[in-house]
Enzyme design. Structure first.
Site, PDB file in Angstrom:
ATOM      1  N   ASN A 170      41.533  38.153  48.746  1.00  0.00           N
ATOM      2  CA  ASN A 170      40.552  38.469  49.788  1.00  0.00           C
ATOM      3  C   ASN A 170      40.702  37.504  50.961  1.00  0.00           C
ATOM      4  O   ASN A 170      41.015  36.316  50.790  1.00  0.00           O
ATOM      5  CB  ASN A 170      39.119  38.492  49.237  1.00  0.00           C
TER       6      ASN A 170
ATOM      7  N   GLU B 154      38.438  36.538  54.165  1.00  0.00           N
ATOM      8  CA  GLU B 154      37.126  36.717  54.791  1.00  0.00           C
ATOM      9  C   GLU B 154      37.187  36.404  56.277  1.00  0.00           C
ATOM     10  O   GLU B 154      38.168  35.877  56.797  1.00  0.00           O
ATOM     11  CB  GLU B 154      36.103  35.821  54.073  1.00  0.00           C
TER      12      GLU B 154
ATOM     13  N   CYS C 193      39.306  42.935  51.270  1.00  0.00           N
ATOM     14  CA  CYS C 193      39.363  42.638  49.837  1.00  0.00           C
ATOM     15  C   CYS C 193      40.807  42.468  49.364  1.00  0.00           C
ATOM     16  O   CYS C 193      41.751  42.974  49.985  1.00  0.00           O
ATOM     17  CB  CYS C 193      38.729  43.772  49.039  1.00  0.00           C
TER      18      CYS C 193
ATOM     19  N   GLU D 111      42.269  43.878  46.885  1.00  0.00           N
ATOM     20  CA  GLU D 111      42.914  45.149  46.525  1.00  0.00           C
ATOM     21  C   GLU D 111      43.542  45.817  47.744  1.00  0.00           C
ATOM     22  O   GLU D 111      44.672  46.304  47.697  1.00  0.00           O
ATOM     23  CB  GLU D 111      41.892  46.113  45.925  1.00  0.00           C
TER      24      GLU D 111
ATOM     25  N   CYS E 297      35.239  47.370  45.036  1.00  0.00           N
ATOM     26  CA  CYS E 297      34.192  47.934  45.893  1.00  0.00           C
ATOM     27  C   CYS E 297      34.527  49.388  46.244  1.00  0.00           C
ATOM     28  O   CYS E 297      35.649  49.866  46.058  1.00  0.00           O
ATOM     29  CB  CYS E 297      34.005  47.090  47.151  1.00  0.00           C
TER      30      CYS E 297
ATOM     31  N   CYS F 190      37.499  49.946  48.628  1.00  0.00           N
ATOM     32  CA  CYS F 190      38.813  49.803  47.978  1.00  0.00           C
ATOM     33  C   CYS F 190      39.120  50.983  47.071  1.00  0.00           C
ATOM     34  O   CYS F 190      40.270  51.420  46.984  1.00  0.00           O
ATOM     35  CB  CYS F 190      38.884  48.489  47.208  1.00  0.00           C
TER      36      CYS F 190
HETATM   37  N1  THU Z   1      36.004  41.135  46.968  1.00  0.00           N
HETATM   38  C1  THU Z   1      37.298  41.525  46.718  1.00  0.00           C
HETATM   39  O1  THU Z   1      38.239  40.994  47.335  1.00  0.00           O
HETATM   40  N2  THU Z   1      37.516  42.471  45.788  1.00  0.00           N
HETATM   41  C2  THU Z   1      36.546  43.037  45.011  1.00  0.00           C
HETATM   42  O2  THU Z   1      36.853  43.861  44.154  1.00  0.00           O
HETATM   43  C3  THU Z   1      35.136  42.698  45.227  1.00  0.00           C
HETATM   44  C4  THU Z   1      34.854  41.740  46.315  1.00  0.00           C
HETATM   45  C5  THU Z   1      35.761  40.043  47.919  1.00  0.00           C
HETATM   46  C6  THU Z   1      35.137  40.427  49.224  1.00  0.00           C
HETATM   47  C7  THU Z   1      34.460  39.112  49.619  1.00  0.00           C
HETATM   48  O3  THU Z   1      35.420  38.281  50.235  1.00  0.00           O
HETATM   49  C8  THU Z   1      34.072  38.489  48.298  1.00  0.00           C
HETATM   50  O4  THU Z   1      34.886  39.113  47.310  1.00  0.00           O
HETATM   51  C9  THU Z   1      32.603  38.659  47.933  1.00  0.00           C
HETATM   52  O5  THU Z   1      32.216  39.984  47.937  1.00  0.00           O
END
Ligand code: THU
Length: 130
Positions: free
Chosen positions: A42, A44, A53, A55, A86, A89
């Site tokens: 991920n 941000e 994310c 994925e 999520c 994704c």
């Molecule tokens: N996140 C992912 O990268 N993948 C997931 O399956 C769920 C959430 C990340 C997004 C954000 O940076 C952090 O996790 C919190 O939601």
């Protein structure tokens, strides 16, 4: 490549996560049908909404390399229960068909499913005008 090996690749990719706002690091490893593996973490953003994310980063890396057919994706985070991808994704995964999803904790407790099971009717009717 076994599920355990794919999980190990996701665990390694997670170390590159850029998650200064949530402090929640996620790694993904996507296995192409050709045997190649693409990883993502991920990333941000201060705007929060522009966060990408793990994925989706893995899928974009694969597509950029010319790979669009997938056998499995492993998704890893440091959680008590295996993480769930999520909705965004799931939709992006569904774009490239159905494949196995292996969600895992760092101690490799796993939850196994598929894109179709986690996002039913993903494409039904869309652009299919009467
Ligand atoms: N996140 C992912 O990268 N993948 C997931 O399956 C769920 C959430 C990340 C997004 C954000 O940076 C952090 O996790 C919190 O939601």
């Amino acid at each position: 490549m076994t599920d355990q090996e794919l999980i190990q690749r996701a665990i390694a990719a997670r170390l590159n996560a850029y998650a200064p706002y949530s402090n929640f690091q996620v790694g993904a490893a996507l296995l192409g049908k050709d045997g190649r593996v693409f990883t993502g973490c991920n990333v941000e953003n201060l705007s929060y909404g522009l966060t990408i994310c793990a994925e989706r980063n893995a899928i974009c890396a694969a597509v950029a390399a010319g790979v669009r057919k997938f056998a499995a994706i492993a998704i890893v985070a440091d959680t008590r229960e295996p993480i769930s991808p999520c909705g965004a994704c799931r939709q992006v995964m569904a774009e490239f068909g159905d494949f196995k999803i292996v969600c895992a904790t760092l101690d490799e407790t796993t939850f196994e499913s598929t894109v179709a099971a986690l996002l039913p009717r993903a494409k039904t009717g869309i652009l299919d005008k009467a």
